[in-house]
Design a protein around this motif. Structure first.
Motif, short mmCIF file in Angstrom:
data_model
loop_
_atom_site.label_atom_id
_atom_site.label_comp_id
_atom_site.label_asym_id
_atom_site.label_seq_id
_atom_site.Cartn_x
_atom_site.Cartn_y
_atom_site.Cartn_z
N LEU A 44 0.82 -1.21 0.00
CA LEU A 44 0.00 0.00 0.00
C LEU A 44 0.86 1.26 0.00
O LEU A 44 0.53 2.25 -0.68
CB LEU A 44 -0.94 -0.02 1.21
CG LEU A 44 -2.04 -1.10 1.17
CD1 LEU A 44 -2.79 -1.14 2.49
CD2 LEU A 44 -3.01 -0.84 0.02
N VAL A 45 1.97 1.24 0.76
CA VAL A 45 2.87 2.40 0.74
C VAL A 45 3.50 2.55 -0.64
O VAL A 45 3.65 3.67 -1.15
CB VAL A 45 3.96 2.26 1.83
CG1 VAL A 45 5.01 3.37 1.69
CG2 VAL A 45 3.34 2.30 3.21
N GLY A 55 6.77 8.41 1.94
CA GLY A 55 6.87 7.21 2.77
C GLY A 55 7.96 6.28 2.31
O GLY A 55 8.52 6.44 1.21
N GLU A 56 8.26 5.29 3.15
CA GLU A 56 9.25 4.26 2.83
C GLU A 56 8.56 2.92 2.81
O GLU A 56 7.90 2.54 3.78
CB GLU A 56 10.40 4.28 3.85
CG GLU A 56 11.29 5.50 3.77
CD GLU A 56 12.52 5.37 4.64
OE1 GLU A 56 12.68 4.31 5.29
OE2 GLU A 56 13.32 6.31 4.67
N ALA A 57 8.72 2.21 1.72
CA ALA A 57 8.05 0.92 1.55
C ALA A 57 9.02 -0.21 1.88
O ALA A 57 9.60 -0.83 0.99
CB ALA A 57 7.53 0.79 0.11
N ASP A 58 9.23 -0.44 3.17
CA ASP A 58 10.04 -1.59 3.59
C ASP A 58 9.52 -2.10 4.92
O ASP A 58 8.60 -1.53 5.51
CB ASP A 58 11.53 -1.24 3.65
CG ASP A 58 11.86 -0.15 4.66
OD1 ASP A 58 10.98 0.20 5.48
OD2 ASP A 58 12.99 0.36 4.65
N SER A 133 16.39 1.02 8.08
CA SER A 133 15.69 0.77 6.83
C SER A 133 16.45 -0.26 6.01
O SER A 133 17.66 -0.46 6.18
CB SER A 133 15.54 2.06 6.03
OG SER A 133 16.79 2.48 5.53
N SER A 134 15.74 -0.92 5.09
CA SER A 134 16.40 -1.92 4.25
C SER A 134 17.47 -1.27 3.38
O SER A 134 18.49 -1.89 3.07
CB SER A 134 15.35 -2.63 3.37
OG SER A 134 14.71 -1.70 2.51
N ASP A 135 17.26 -0.01 2.99
CA ASP A 135 18.26 0.67 2.17
C ASP A 135 19.55 0.89 2.96
O ASP A 135 20.65 0.62 2.46
CB ASP A 135 17.72 2.03 1.69
CG ASP A 135 16.56 1.87 0.73
OD1 ASP A 135 16.50 0.84 0.04
OD2 ASP A 135 15.70 2.77 0.69
N ALA A 228 20.88 -0.74 -2.61
CA ALA A 228 19.49 -0.45 -2.24
C ALA A 228 18.83 -1.65 -1.58
O ALA A 228 19.20 -2.80 -1.82
CB ALA A 228 18.70 -0.03 -3.47
N GLY A 229 17.84 -1.32 -0.77
CA GLY A 229 16.97 -2.34 -0.22
C GLY A 229 15.63 -2.31 -0.93
O GLY A 229 15.52 -1.88 -2.08
N ILE A 230 14.58 -2.74 -0.22
CA ILE A 230 13.27 -2.83 -0.84
C ILE A 230 12.78 -1.46 -1.30
O ILE A 230 12.28 -1.29 -2.41
CB ILE A 230 12.25 -3.45 0.15
CG1 ILE A 230 12.65 -4.89 0.49
CG2 ILE A 230 10.84 -3.43 -0.43
CD1 ILE A 230 11.78 -5.52 1.56
#
Length: 270
Positions: A44-45, A55-58, A133-135, A228-230
């Motif tokens: 959704l993000v 927003g951050e999508a992780d 964060s994943s990043d 990068a992450g998700i």
């Protein structure tokens, strides 16, 4: 038979009975549902980002969103307990439940991922410490590899590994192999679950391919900040020739995967 050997056999028997306990099965199903909650939030993000939102999508951001919701702390504790049950179950699968070496390795990998999520949840609840964060995790891991001898080569191998994971997830989705442990007997329900899982696995695979490409770019440019992450992988999809619509499609795939996770809570063999 020596006393030590007898003791070991008794301990192994106790561990196997614990892994097969009905309570663990019920809690593991809660863990599948918890995974569904996280993927639903991430999807959704990502949709919000595709349409110009922030927003951050992780997963770390998803955990914080859960905590900020009504009944957030009790819900997060319940999710942590469910995911901890998944850790125990996957370890038992690696030790006793899977005949093939590949399946045992996959079980261990899943146990590690679930354990990391449990740790993040408990740290957030007890220390008010949000997970990185994943990043930033990807960038930190890349920096650590660059500091080793042959670091650039190691980062390149990491990129290839993430890309291989993406290819594997797409293969799992396309061939519907994810259904091998799903006991769905009603044909119509099974057809729906297959479609949900196929869309979800392929979406996850696309994200992994994007993340692997960004890590590969970091290796080629010797710049760990490009890893990068998700979240960054999702945002990179919007910069492709397909534009934000590719991100929309992948985000919808993640939401569908979340629904598939809820189906796992109902029908997955534990």
């Amino acid at each position: 038979m020596t006393t030590a050997h007898q003791t070991g056999r008794r301990l192994e028997g106790t561990a196997r009975r614990a892994a097969d306990h009905p309570a663990l099965e019920k809690l593991a199903k809660v863990g599948f549902a918890a995974r569904g909650v996280l993927y639903a939030i991430i999807g959704l993000v990502a949709l919000q980002i595709a349409f110009g939102g922030g927003g951050e999508a992780d997963k770390s951001s998803a955990l914080q969103i859960v905590r900020d919701s009504p009944l957030g702390d009790p819900l997060l504790w319940l999710m942590a307990v469910g995911l901890a049950a998944l850790v125990i179950w996957q370890i038992s699968e690696a030790v006793w439940g899977r005949p093939e070496a590949r399946e045992r390795v996959e079980a261990v990998a899943r146990a590690v991922v679930y354990a990391a999520l449990v740790y993040s949840m408990v740290a957030l609840l007890t220390q008010n410490k949000a997970a990185a964060s994943s990043d930033s995790q990807s960038q930190d891991a890349t920096k650590a590899l660059f500091d080793l001898p042959g670091g650039q080569f190691l980062v390149g191998l990491l990129a290839l590994g993430v890309i291989a994971l993406g290819v594997y997830w797409i293969y799992e989705g396309w061939t519907e192999k994810f259904m091998r442990d799903m006991h769905v007997t009603e044909p119509r329900a099974r057809g729906v679950v297959v479609k949900l899982g196929k869309a979800g696995y392929i979406a996850r695979g696309v994200i992994a391919l994007a993340a692997g490409a960004l890590i590969g770019q970091a290796a080629l440019t010797y710049d760990p900040d490009k890893a990068a992450g998700i979240d960054d992988a999702l945002k990179a999809l919007a910069d492709t020739p397909a534009g934000p619509w590719l991100l929309v499609v992948v985000a919808i795939g993640l939401v569908l995967f979340a629904v598939y996770c809820f189906a796992e809570a109902r029908w997955h063999r534990v």
